[in-house]
Design a protein around this motif. Structure first.
Motif, mmCIF file in Angstrom:
data_model
loop_
_atom_site.group_PDB
_atom_site.id
_atom_site.type_symbol
_atom_site.label_atom_id
_atom_site.label_comp_id
_atom_site.label_asym_id
_atom_site.label_seq_id
_atom_site.Cartn_x
_atom_site.Cartn_y
_atom_site.Cartn_z
ATOM 1 N N ALA A 141 2.335 4.344 9.813
ATOM 2 C CA ALA A 141 1.926 2.963 9.502
ATOM 3 C C ALA A 141 3.066 2.185 8.858
ATOM 4 C CB ALA A 141 0.702 2.986 8.582
ATOM 5 N N ALA A 142 3.802 2.857 7.942
ATOM 6 C CA ALA A 142 4.929 2.182 7.290
ATOM 7 C C ALA A 142 6.006 1.832 8.305
ATOM 8 C CB ALA A 142 5.501 3.074 6.192
ATOM 9 N N LEU A 189 10.114 7.360 3.776
ATOM 10 C CA LEU A 189 9.816 6.111 3.078
ATOM 11 C C LEU A 189 11.058 5.529 2.434
ATOM 12 C CD1 LEU A 189 6.350 6.644 1.347
ATOM 13 C CD2 LEU A 189 6.902 5.149 3.252
ATOM 14 N N THR A 235 8.574 10.542 11.321
ATOM 15 C CA THR A 235 7.335 10.406 10.538
ATOM 16 C C THR A 235 6.550 11.708 10.438
ATOM 17 O OG1 THR A 235 6.056 9.776 12.498
ATOM 18 C CG2 THR A 235 7.137 8.005 11.248
ATOM 19 N N ALA A 269 0.810 -1.217 0.000
ATOM 20 C CA ALA A 269 0.000 0.000 0.000
ATOM 21 C C ALA A 269 0.841 1.264 0.000
ATOM 22 C CB ALA A 269 -0.912 0.015 1.218
ATOM 23 N N PHE A 270 2.166 1.109 0.177
ATOM 24 C CA PHE A 270 3.026 2.280 0.299
ATOM 25 C C PHE A 270 4.032 2.309 -0.839
ATOM 26 C CE2 PHE A 270 1.786 1.129 4.628
ATOM 27 C CZ PHE A 270 1.064 2.265 4.951
ATOM 28 N N ARG A 300 2.658 12.051 10.335
ATOM 29 C CA ARG A 300 1.820 11.658 9.200
ATOM 30 C C ARG A 300 1.416 10.182 9.329
ATOM 31 N NH1 ARG A 300 4.835 13.820 3.874
ATOM 32 N NH2 ARG A 300 3.184 12.508 2.961
ATOM 33 N N GLY A 301 0.111 9.945 9.167
ATOM 34 C CA GLY A 301 -0.425 8.603 9.378
ATOM 35 C C GLY A 301 0.185 7.544 8.495
ATOM 36 N N GLU A 302 0.384 7.869 7.186
ATOM 37 C CA GLU A 302 0.914 6.847 6.280
ATOM 38 C C GLU A 302 2.358 6.497 6.604
ATOM 39 O OE1 GLU A 302 1.661 10.796 4.142
ATOM 40 O OE2 GLU A 302 0.179 9.883 5.488
ATOM 41 N N LEU A 303 3.131 7.506 7.091
ATOM 42 C CA LEU A 303 4.519 7.229 7.463
ATOM 43 C C LEU A 303 4.578 6.438 8.767
ATOM 44 C CD1 LEU A 303 6.228 10.647 6.600
ATOM 45 C CD2 LEU A 303 6.110 8.571 5.220
#
Length: 494
Positions: free
Chosen positions: A113-114, A57, A105, A39-40, A108-111
């Motif tokens: 989560a990764a 990332l 991060t 997803a990333f 940030r939510g996506e970072l």
């Protein structure tokens, strides 16, 4: 391979014979080789890196690549926490943990989560590494290996270093055979590292057994030096060979700090070349004597490549062994015949069962105690069905004889036959039992069989020798049924 339907005499108090607690199986974090973050973008399994990729990332992708590199080493490690390789892997994984935690991060939510996903992979590797190194079955393997080391240190290595002959060869062999059998009983639950650890220890103990059993065999005595010019050199080689056996035992069991397998192999090869160079033409006795010594050198050399044993899954996964496959094929047919007897009745299955026993006798165990035990248990399965068929036939014959001659009935014998008829019914239930020891049906069967033993103890032969012999045979029969029931639920595995 798990076998909850076969017999193994339960050892007295060794922890390795108990069912181990849940343990790590095949490592679950790397399906397909590492598509961790689909997803990333920027991670394997996702889209390719782009010039505008976020630095966090990019960094997490680099760390995830390191995780992928370490994963096969962690999954293949079969040692203990005290091993140097364990400490290295633990240290590297701890470093990765710290570096993952240091990735910024920015909230940030996506970072986040990764980062959490990568941290989870590292944590999973650490748990897997520690779980196998500290698992009760792994510790049981190590305890048995140390027990074998102690036996060989006092029985072989120390006397050799002191220039003394080894003593108590037969007692030592029996003790080592017991260790090998207990090693074969250690449960691995299918874990590759645990299987490798058990296989490694077992192969070394079996190799030592083969070396020591070779020394106890009757050999041709050394010939007199006057027999032939080459005899003196062959006799000297025999003396060096005896010393090499002790060195080999020490090397295989980790009891030799300075020597190495390569050094011993080189010495044995040089000894072999010296023997090959001898001129023994014209004397058959000397030629055969040399041949015998060369064969013994070859027998020792074949054990010196054990350092690489266990790296190939086929070596420690006995489900891929040809002998085990043959045993399993026979067990499958025995199962078919057993259900045929129980559901359709006896109709000539005895002849085929006897032929299956012959096939089992022909199975090559390769001196492997696991395969020998598998064959032994398969033999017991066949014999259980044969015994049931024989008892049914005997009961029918007895009933027919009593109907023809009711006046010849003897009360003590009739009491034994009544118990045998009850045992036949119970054995049919045992043959069809497919549960565990914790099941209520198991406990009921065990209790009923015990009561039948008490019934037999209560039979008074009244001086009748036939009744006394029949009661003794019936007691043995009941005990065999109990042992078979115990075998079916002991969860033995290859």
């Amino acid at each position: 391979m798990d076998h909850g339907h076969q017999q193994q005499p339960r050892p007295h108090s060794y922890p390795q014979t108990q069912t181990p607690p849940s343990q790590p199986g095949p490592f679950p974090y790397f399906p397909g080789g590492g598509a961790f973050f689909p997803a990333f973008p920027g991670f394997p399994g996702g889209s390719t890196l782009s010039p505008g990729q976020h630095p966090a990332l990019l960094r997490l992708g680099e760390l995830q690549g390191e995780v992928t590199t370490f994963a096969p080493h962690v999954c293949a490690f079969s040692g203990l926490q005290s091993d140097r390789e364990y400490k290295r892997l633990e240290r590297e994984l701890a470093r990765l943990q710290v570096e993952v935690d240091q990735v910024e991060t920015e909230g940030r939510g996506e970072l986040q989560a990764a980062r959490k996903r990568v941290a989870g992979e590292v944590e999973g590797l650490l748990r897997y590494l520690e779980g196998n190194a500290t698992h009760p079955s792994r510790l049981a393997v190590e305890a048995l290996a140390q027990e074998a080391q102690g036996l060989l240190l006092t029985g072989i290595v120390e006397p050799h270093r002191a220039g003394l002959p080894p003593g108590g060869a037969e007692e030592l062999l029996e003790a080592l055979q017991d260790v090998a059998m207990r090693l074969a009983q250690v449960k691995t639950g299918g874990s590759v590292p645990l299987r490798k650890a058990r296989y490694r220890s077992l192969t070394r103990v079996c190799a030592v057994l083969e070396v020591l059993e070779g020394t106890t065999q009757v050999r041709t005595l050394p010939l007199s030096n006057e027999t032939h010019a080459a005899v003196q050199a062959i006799n000297r080689a025999m003396t060096e060979l005896s010393s090499a056996r002790c060195q080999l035992v020490a090397l295989l069991m980790g009891l030799s700090g300075r020597d190495s397998c390569a050094n011993l192999a080189r010495a044995l090869t040089e000894l072999q070349l010296e023997l090959d160079a001898l001129d023994v033409s014209g004397d058959a006795a000397v030629r055969n004597y040399r041949k015998q010594v060369v064969e013994e050198i070859n027998a020792l050399l074949k054990h010196l490549d054990l350092e690489e044993e266990g790296d190939n899954t086929r070596r420690y996964d006995l489900t891929q062994n040809d002998s085990i496959r043959e045993i399993e094929a026979i067990r499958g047919r025995v199962s078919d015949l057993r259900w045929e007897v129980l559901r359709q009745g006896i109709a000539g299955q005895g002849a085929e069962l006897q032929s299956l026993l012959t096939r089992l006798d022909e199975v090559d165990t390769g001196r492997n105690p696991c395969i020998r035990e598998a064959r032994r248990r398969a033999v017991l399965e066949v014999q259980a069905v044969i015994t049931f068929i024989d008892l049914q036939g005997a009961l029918w014959q007895h009933h027919a004889e009593q109907e023809q001659n009711p006046a010849q009935r003897r009360p003590p014998l009739e009491a034994v036959w009544r118990v045998l008829a009850s045992l036949a019914e119970l054995q049919a239930q045992v043959l069809g039992f497919d549960g565990k020891r914790a099941d209520k049906s198991y406990m009921v069967l065990e209790e009923l069989l015990t009561k039948r033993l008490l019934d037999l103890d209560a039979v008074d032969p009244q001086g009748d020798p036939d009744a006394k012999a029949a009661r003794k045979q019936a007691v043995k029969y009941a005990q065999n049924i109990l042992s078979y029931l115990d075998m079916k639920t002991d969860e033995w595995e290859y």
